[in-house]
Design a protein around this motif. Structure first.
Motif, mmCIF file in Angstrom:
data_model
loop_
_atom_site.group_PDB
_atom_site.id
_atom_site.type_symbol
_atom_site.label_atom_id
_atom_site.label_comp_id
_atom_site.label_asym_id
_atom_site.label_seq_id
_atom_site.Cartn_x
_atom_site.Cartn_y
_atom_site.Cartn_z
ATOM 1 N N GLN A 2 0.820 -1.212 0.000
ATOM 2 C CA GLN A 2 0.000 0.000 0.000
ATOM 3 C C GLN A 2 0.852 1.260 0.000
ATOM 4 O OE1 GLN A 2 -2.109 -0.777 3.594
ATOM 5 N NE2 GLN A 2 -3.221 -2.508 2.736
ATOM 6 N N VAL A 3 2.157 1.116 0.301
ATOM 7 C CA VAL A 3 3.041 2.275 0.376
ATOM 8 C C VAL A 3 3.893 2.406 -0.887
ATOM 9 C CG1 VAL A 3 4.896 3.374 1.699
ATOM 10 C CG2 VAL A 3 3.077 2.142 2.890
ATOM 11 N N CYS A 4 4.655 1.343 -1.225
ATOM 12 C CA CYS A 4 5.589 1.440 -2.355
ATOM 13 C C CYS A 4 5.081 0.779 -3.632
ATOM 14 C CB CYS A 4 6.955 0.863 -1.978
ATOM 15 S SG CYS A 4 6.997 -0.942 -1.794
ATOM 16 N N CYS A 5 3.924 0.110 -3.558
ATOM 17 C CA CYS A 5 3.244 -0.505 -4.708
ATOM 18 C C CYS A 5 3.996 -1.677 -5.334
ATOM 19 C CB CYS A 5 2.933 0.540 -5.784
ATOM 20 S SG CYS A 5 1.845 1.835 -5.199
ATOM 21 N N ARG A 6 4.984 -2.240 -4.639
ATOM 22 C CA ARG A 6 5.700 -3.398 -5.175
ATOM 23 C C ARG A 6 4.957 -4.679 -4.794
ATOM 24 N NH1 ARG A 6 11.983 -2.095 -4.211
ATOM 25 N NH2 ARG A 6 12.349 -3.063 -6.231
ATOM 26 N N PRO A 7 5.085 -5.726 -5.609
ATOM 27 C CA PRO A 7 4.330 -6.964 -5.382
ATOM 28 C C PRO A 7 4.917 -7.811 -4.259
ATOM 29 C CG PRO A 7 5.710 -7.196 -7.310
ATOM 30 C CD PRO A 7 5.861 -5.770 -6.843
ATOM 31 N N ILE A 8 4.096 -8.131 -3.279
ATOM 32 C CA ILE A 8 4.502 -8.948 -2.135
ATOM 33 C C ILE A 8 3.861 -10.320 -2.279
ATOM 34 C CG2 ILE A 8 4.456 -9.176 0.376
ATOM 35 C CD1 ILE A 8 3.905 -6.136 0.486
ATOM 36 N N GLU A 9 4.680 -11.381 -2.196
ATOM 37 C CA GLU A 9 4.143 -12.738 -2.166
ATOM 38 C C GLU A 9 3.699 -13.027 -0.742
ATOM 39 O OE1 GLU A 9 6.537 -15.829 -3.786
ATOM 40 O OE2 GLU A 9 6.791 -14.781 -5.700
ATOM 41 N N ILE A 10 2.453 -13.407 -0.592
ATOM 42 C CA ILE A 10 1.872 -13.656 0.722
ATOM 43 C C ILE A 10 1.495 -15.127 0.813
ATOM 44 C CG2 ILE A 10 -0.032 -13.072 2.273
ATOM 45 C CD1 ILE A 10 -0.058 -10.311 0.758
ATOM 46 N N ARG A 11 1.913 -15.762 1.889
ATOM 47 C CA ARG A 11 1.556 -17.159 2.143
ATOM 48 C C ARG A 11 0.788 -17.210 3.452
ATOM 49 N NH1 ARG A 11 7.329 -18.611 0.384
ATOM 50 N NH2 ARG A 11 6.987 -18.869 -1.834
ATOM 51 N N VAL A 12 -0.371 -17.841 3.400
ATOM 52 C CA VAL A 12 -1.216 -17.966 4.579
ATOM 53 C C VAL A 12 -1.397 -19.450 4.868
ATOM 54 C CG1 VAL A 12 -3.473 -17.491 5.588
ATOM 55 C CG2 VAL A 12 -2.451 -15.847 4.005
ATOM 56 N N GLY A 13 -1.092 -19.828 6.090
ATOM 57 C CA GLY A 13 -1.346 -21.184 6.554
ATOM 58 C C GLY A 13 -2.285 -21.119 7.740
ATOM 59 N N ILE A 14 -3.214 -22.041 7.804
ATOM 60 C CA ILE A 14 -4.182 -22.080 8.899
ATOM 61 C C ILE A 14 -3.798 -23.238 9.822
ATOM 62 C CG2 ILE A 14 -6.620 -22.243 9.514
ATOM 63 C CD1 ILE A 14 -5.944 -19.805 7.753
ATOM 64 N N ASP A 15 -3.562 -22.939 11.107
ATOM 65 C CA ASP A 15 -3.159 -24.011 12.033
ATOM 66 C C ASP A 15 -4.386 -24.812 12.496
ATOM 67 O OD1 ASP A 15 -4.368 -22.672 14.168
ATOM 68 O OD2 ASP A 15 -2.496 -21.972 15.030
ATOM 69 N N VAL A 16 -4.152 -25.829 13.305
ATOM 70 C CA VAL A 16 -5.238 -26.728 13.729
ATOM 71 C C VAL A 16 -6.328 -26.017 14.533
ATOM 72 C CG1 VAL A 16 -3.865 -28.833 13.646
ATOM 73 C CG2 VAL A 16 -3.923 -27.498 15.743
ATOM 74 N N ASP A 17 -5.989 -24.874 15.138
ATOM 75 C CA ASP A 17 -6.974 -24.100 15.886
ATOM 76 C C ASP A 17 -7.698 -23.080 15.007
ATOM 77 O OD1 ASP A 17 -6.412 -25.387 18.338
ATOM 78 O OD2 ASP A 17 -4.640 -24.111 18.610
ATOM 79 N N GLY A 18 -7.367 -23.053 13.698
ATOM 80 C CA GLY A 18 -8.009 -22.111 12.784
ATOM 81 C C GLY A 18 -7.383 -20.740 12.765
ATOM 82 N N VAL A 19 -6.201 -20.603 13.373
ATOM 83 C CA VAL A 19 -5.527 -19.308 13.427
ATOM 84 C C VAL A 19 -4.612 -19.158 12.209
ATOM 85 C CG1 VAL A 19 -3.952 -17.861 14.765
ATOM 86 C CG2 VAL A 19 -5.610 -19.319 15.941
#
Length: 64
Positions: free
Chosen positions: A36-53
């Motif tokens: 949102q600041v420098c407009c460069r592409p960030i690769e985002i990885r999301v993992g959901i743990d056993v508690d749903g976090v």
């Protein structure tokens, strides 16, 4: 409608802290979002743990 969980991350390019909203109903996911600041592409990885976090990691798109 429930609100999406948010997490603060530091952009791997400019270092600014930005807030991401994570769709935790989609399970594990990889996607690209522009800083949102420098407009460069960030690769985002999301993992959901056993508690749903969600655990979020971010990487530069030019990292090999």
């Amino acid at each position: 409608m429930p609100q999406l969980p948010s997490t603060d991350i530091a952009c791997p390019y400019c270092g600014e802290v930005i807030t991401l909203f994570v769709d935790d109903s989609a399970g594990d996911q990889d996607y690209v979002e522009d800083c949102q600041v420098c407009c460069r592409p960030i690769e985002i990885r999301v993992g959901i743990d056993v508690d749903g976090v969600p655990a979020v990691s971010v990487h530069r798109q030019d990292d090999a």
